[in-house]
Design a protein around this motif. Sequence first.
Motif, PDB file in Angstrom:
ATOM      1  N   GLN A  26       0.830  -1.206   0.000  1.00  0.00           N
ATOM      2  CA  GLN A  26       0.000   0.000   0.000  1.00  0.00           C
ATOM      3  C   GLN A  26       0.867   1.260   0.000  1.00  0.00           C
ATOM      4  O   GLN A  26       0.528   2.278  -0.582  1.00  0.00           O
ATOM      5  N   GLN A  29       1.738   2.068  -3.354  1.00  0.00           N
ATOM      6  CA  GLN A  29       0.572   2.706  -3.978  1.00  0.00           C
ATOM      7  C   GLN A  29       0.590   4.207  -3.735  1.00  0.00           C
ATOM      8  O   GLN A  29       0.368   5.009  -4.632  1.00  0.00           O
ATOM      9  N   LEU A  33       1.005   7.528  -6.273  1.00  0.00           N
ATOM     10  CA  LEU A  33       0.026   8.610  -6.377  1.00  0.00           C
ATOM     11  C   LEU A  33       0.701   9.980  -6.324  1.00  0.00           C
ATOM     12  O   LEU A  33       0.130  10.989  -6.702  1.00  0.00           O
ATOM     13  N   PHE A  41       2.960  13.978  -1.364  1.00  0.00           N
ATOM     14  CA  PHE A  41       1.733  13.255  -1.051  1.00  0.00           C
ATOM     15  C   PHE A  41       1.914  12.186   0.023  1.00  0.00           C
ATOM     16  O   PHE A  41       1.154  12.110   0.982  1.00  0.00           O
ATOM     17  N   LEU A  48      -1.107  12.751   8.168  1.00  0.00           N
ATOM     18  CA  LEU A  48      -2.537  12.747   8.450  1.00  0.00           C
ATOM     19  C   LEU A  48      -2.937  11.492   9.217  1.00  0.00           C
ATOM     20  O   LEU A  48      -3.712  11.548  10.174  1.00  0.00           O
ATOM     21  N   HIS A  80     -11.403  -1.611  14.724  1.00  0.00           N
ATOM     22  CA  HIS A  80     -11.775  -1.742  13.314  1.00  0.00           C
ATOM     23  C   HIS A  80     -11.417  -0.467  12.559  1.00  0.00           C
ATOM     24  O   HIS A  80     -10.834  -0.497  11.474  1.00  0.00           O
ATOM     25  N   GLY A  84      -8.500  -0.057   9.720  1.00  0.00           N
ATOM     26  CA  GLY A  84      -8.801   0.504   8.405  1.00  0.00           C
ATOM     27  C   GLY A  84      -7.870   1.650   8.079  1.00  0.00           C
ATOM     28  O   GLY A  84      -7.351   1.777   6.967  1.00  0.00           O
ATOM     29  N   SER A  87      -4.369   0.528   7.373  1.00  0.00           N
ATOM     30  CA  SER A  87      -4.195  -0.098   6.064  1.00  0.00           C
ATOM     31  C   SER A  87      -3.950   0.954   4.987  1.00  0.00           C
ATOM     32  O   SER A  87      -3.430   0.644   3.923  1.00  0.00           O
ATOM     33  N   SER A  88      -4.314   2.191   5.290  1.00  0.00           N
ATOM     34  CA  SER A  88      -4.207   3.233   4.264  1.00  0.00           C
ATOM     35  C   SER A  88      -2.761   3.567   3.933  1.00  0.00           C
ATOM     36  O   SER A  88      -2.450   3.929   2.811  1.00  0.00           O
TER      37      SER A  88
ATOM     38  N   THR B  28      -7.655   9.993   6.387  1.00  0.00           N
ATOM     39  CA  THR B  28      -6.519   9.505   5.611  1.00  0.00           C
ATOM     40  C   THR B  28      -6.998   8.814   4.338  1.00  0.00           C
ATOM     41  O   THR B  28      -6.494   9.065   3.248  1.00  0.00           O
ATOM     42  N   TRP B  29      -7.963   7.970   4.519  1.00  0.00           N
ATOM     43  CA  TRP B  29      -8.506   7.282   3.355  1.00  0.00           C
ATOM     44  C   TRP B  29      -9.189   8.250   2.401  1.00  0.00           C
ATOM     45  O   TRP B  29      -9.142   8.116   1.192  1.00  0.00           O
ATOM     46  N   LYS B  31      -8.403  11.220   1.832  1.00  0.00           N
ATOM     47  CA  LYS B  31      -7.361  11.907   1.049  1.00  0.00           C
ATOM     48  C   LYS B  31      -6.820  11.004  -0.053  1.00  0.00           C
ATOM     49  O   LYS B  31      -6.640  11.428  -1.190  1.00  0.00           O
ATOM     50  N   ILE B  32      -6.576   9.768   0.322  1.00  0.00           N
ATOM     51  CA  ILE B  32      -6.023   8.837  -0.667  1.00  0.00           C
ATOM     52  C   ILE B  32      -7.016   8.571  -1.790  1.00  0.00           C
ATOM     53  O   ILE B  32      -6.676   8.587  -2.976  1.00  0.00           O
ATOM     54  N   LYS B  35      -7.350  11.400  -4.173  1.00  0.00           N
ATOM     55  CA  LYS B  35      -6.227  11.455  -5.115  1.00  0.00           C
ATOM     56  C   LYS B  35      -6.346  10.385  -6.202  1.00  0.00           C
ATOM     57  O   LYS B  35      -6.123  10.638  -7.382  1.00  0.00           O
ATOM     58  N   MET B  36      -6.674   9.207  -5.755  1.00  0.00           N
ATOM     59  CA  MET B  36      -6.805   8.102  -6.710  1.00  0.00           C
ATOM     60  C   MET B  36      -7.880   8.390  -7.754  1.00  0.00           C
ATOM     61  O   MET B  36      -7.680   8.185  -8.949  1.00  0.00           O
ATOM     62  N   SER B  97     -14.709  -1.445   3.013  1.00  0.00           N
ATOM     63  CA  SER B  97     -14.422  -1.753   4.404  1.00  0.00           C
ATOM     64  C   SER B  97     -13.119  -2.520   4.462  1.00  0.00           C
ATOM     65  O   SER B  97     -12.684  -3.119   3.481  1.00  0.00           O
ATOM     66  N   VAL B  98     -12.524  -2.496   5.632  1.00  0.00           N
ATOM     67  CA  VAL B  98     -11.309  -3.268   5.813  1.00  0.00           C
ATOM     68  C   VAL B  98     -11.692  -4.705   6.153  1.00  0.00           C
ATOM     69  O   VAL B  98     -10.880  -5.607   6.167  1.00  0.00           O
ATOM     70  N   ASP B  99     -12.973  -4.876   6.403  1.00  0.00           N
ATOM     71  CA  ASP B  99     -13.501  -6.171   6.791  1.00  0.00           C
ATOM     72  C   ASP B  99     -14.016  -6.925   5.592  1.00  0.00           C
ATOM     73  O   ASP B  99     -14.898  -6.444   4.904  1.00  0.00           O
ATOM     74  N   LYS B 119     -10.496  -2.585   1.779  1.00  0.00           N
ATOM     75  CA  LYS B 119      -9.331  -1.744   1.997  1.00  0.00           C
ATOM     76  C   LYS B 119      -8.140  -2.636   2.283  1.00  0.00           C
ATOM     77  O   LYS B 119      -8.295  -3.650   2.958  1.00  0.00           O
ATOM     78  N   PRO B 120      -6.982  -2.288   1.849  1.00  0.00           N
ATOM     79  CA  PRO B 120      -6.667  -1.080   1.089  1.00  0.00           C
ATOM     80  C   PRO B 120      -7.148  -1.164  -0.366  1.00  0.00           C
ATOM     81  O   PRO B 120      -6.920  -2.165  -1.026  1.00  0.00           O
ATOM     82  N   ILE B 121      -7.767  -0.102  -0.763  1.00  0.00           N
ATOM     83  CA  ILE B 121      -8.327  -0.046  -2.106  1.00  0.00           C
ATOM     84  C   ILE B 121      -7.260   0.380  -3.105  1.00  0.00           C
ATOM     85  O   ILE B 121      -6.465   1.284  -2.835  1.00  0.00           O
ATOM     86  N   ARG B 122      -7.260  -0.294  -4.209  1.00  0.00           N
ATOM     87  CA  ARG B 122      -6.253  -0.011  -5.231  1.00  0.00           C
ATOM     88  C   ARG B 122      -6.837   0.843  -6.352  1.00  0.00           C
ATOM     89  O   ARG B 122      -8.029   0.789  -6.620  1.00  0.00           O
ATOM     90  N   MET B 123      -5.954   1.519  -6.974  1.00  0.00           N
ATOM     91  CA  MET B 123      -6.353   2.368  -8.103  1.00  0.00           C
ATOM     92  C   MET B 123      -7.128   1.603  -9.163  1.00  0.00           C
ATOM     93  O   MET B 123      -8.112   2.064  -9.704  1.00  0.00           O
TER      94      MET B 123
END
Lengths: 151, 576
Positions: A26, A29, A33, A41, A48, A80, A84, A87-88, B28-29, B31-32, B35-36, B97-99, B119-123
Amino acid sequence: MERNQSRRQLAVMRQSLFDQGYLDEQFIQLEELQDDANPNFVEEVVTLYYRDSARLVTSIEQALRDRSPLDFNKLDSYMHQFKGSSSSIGAKKVKAESTQFREYCRAGNGEGCLRTFQQLKKEYTTLKKKLEAYFQLARQAGPNEIACRPK
Amino acid sequence: MMENGFSSPRNDTFPAGLRVLVVDDDPTWLKILEKMLKKCSYEVTTCGLARDALCLLREKKDGYDIVISDVNMPDMDGFKLLEHVGLEMDLPVIMMSVDGETSRVMKGVQHGACDYLLKPIRMKELRNIWQHVFRKRIHEVRDIESLEGFESIQIPRYGSDQSDDGYLFTGEDPSMRKRKDCEGKYDERDCGDPSSSKKARVVWSVDLHQKFVQAVNQIGFDKVGPKRILDLMNVPWLTRENVASHLQKYRLYLSRLQKDDNELTTSAGGIKHTDSSKDSAGGFGLQNSMNIHHNDVSTGSYGFSGSKSFVQNLNPKSLDCEKKGIVSEPITEPKRALIVDIPNPCKVRSSQIGFESSFASLGGSQVDFTAFGSTTIPTRYSWSDVPEVLFRHESKSTELEDGFSQLPPSRSQHHIQADHIKPVPSISSSSSAADRSNHANHATSTESAIDPLPVQTKNHISITNHQAFDPLSTTALSMKSQGFNLSCISDLESTQRNISSGIETLLPSLDEDLKFCWLQGDYLAMNLGLQDFPEYYDPGIVSEVPIHLYDALRHDYDNPCDPTEYPLIEQGLFIV
């Protein structure tokens, strides 16, 4: 010359973060970006993340302190979110601890939760320090170095 | 309209400019993802709270093409948001979701998520999300067309060339093939001229939706129909189709909430929109699939993909000649299979209303009900038991010895085939009765057929018809069917009773009952007869049938809508 050296150093440091299991794909990734529109970035995202997740760590600490009894549902919910979030940025070790923590939550294992949380905080902090050092070195090495993927 | 976002002028650049609303409490997500998505050339709006997202969506109607939402958010459950968006804005929603637990994903899908990203989500995953928007658009076109078809009582026909080569023999699920065909068709149309076939879309605001819900509640679930709701809502610009469409979605939504029925789906999406009638003269007599259609599950409608019923006239002479079917199709050759495609979107809707949970037990493998609200919706209706439409021919006064082979598109794939060489007395009586009532469509079956098959189908069918007319009352077709149904009701009741008893015992006494029904001239009875084929599940039988038997009966049925000429036929269609 000096610049080349810091670049090499940066590459080594980055690679070690992967090799030692701190980061996963990740993070790559995020690096991909990064572009002219957002030259910093990755660092911005990491900053953040640490700013936002600190609040969660505090909440979890609080919840663990109010033991009697532990509210596993609440803990699981917090974790949870934390997972999440982790994972970012590809915080691999932190994420692994989060998963472990949630398993203990489901099992109702308070001791396990406490122990895992201590470990989690340690990984969380360690990664933070490593990344901070990394970004600092990156700034010294020049703006393009982060996006460059030595391998 | 959805097209505002990326259509005409920018159509060629699609999916660039797709307007995406991202909802996640994790900055955070957010923002990502922003961008994606920007890297994908999408227009991105981010939002940290589900409530804010709803406000945004409500303020800027048609301001977004798709919503991506996290499942867990502090202020509102992502599933809740999903429901609101689905109901009010009718936008595709992607959950993330991360789940990745199956139950979570399932919940998301049940609540109407068009996708569920981990998650994590890819482009690369995000790059593809335009497909959901595109798919929805296709379905909308389809919806509208099915509505239009409903109103004008269009009966799409399949190419005649398909009729004989028979899905029967190939064992292929015909609905699948047709669906594919249809989608191809729609694709083309959609791409070619996206705006032409599209009507203005009604945005269901909160107020409007509340009015709608009030109307539904006032009328009562069992009796709701678009027309009545429309009257109660008293919104001048709203059309009956708008309401019908929304009602469908609403039902689907409610059914999702009751997840007990996991079977939802699979076969529910039979799609039959075929407008190609290659053979105008024989148009009607093509492949026998009774497809009563619908819309895809995803769009909120149910599809009854009808099985194909094959009516074969093996022994023309066995039947009585008394029939004076209004629809007389001269049968030049006794051995032909009548094939009728009846895509009838409306029907499905109406039928949904009428099903009581009590019938679920009858359904067995063939009928799946999805319960929604107090009413149960049959999501999958395999029409294997559907009585086929037999066309009586005055001129020939032919008796149809009918073999019915029905290929239900449903998974079970039942082949019903009746080859009856011997005319059964009961049949003849039934057919005569049918004729008397002037119904062109009768499935006559032989005695032998009577025993083994579960009678349930008929019940369903009859019930369906019976209640179907309520919503359909505005259209000519529905009117007719209504009349028909009414006439049959009394008979139906008795039939049903018989049927149910028969089912339990596996129809030991069925024969008598059936005969009785037939004597009554009840159509239902006929239906019953059809279903009772011992070989029902035996594919082998199908293959045994000589191909020539399957020759399609050609009907001059160019204009199914013309009540005066073919009143019977129309009724018959509805019967199915």
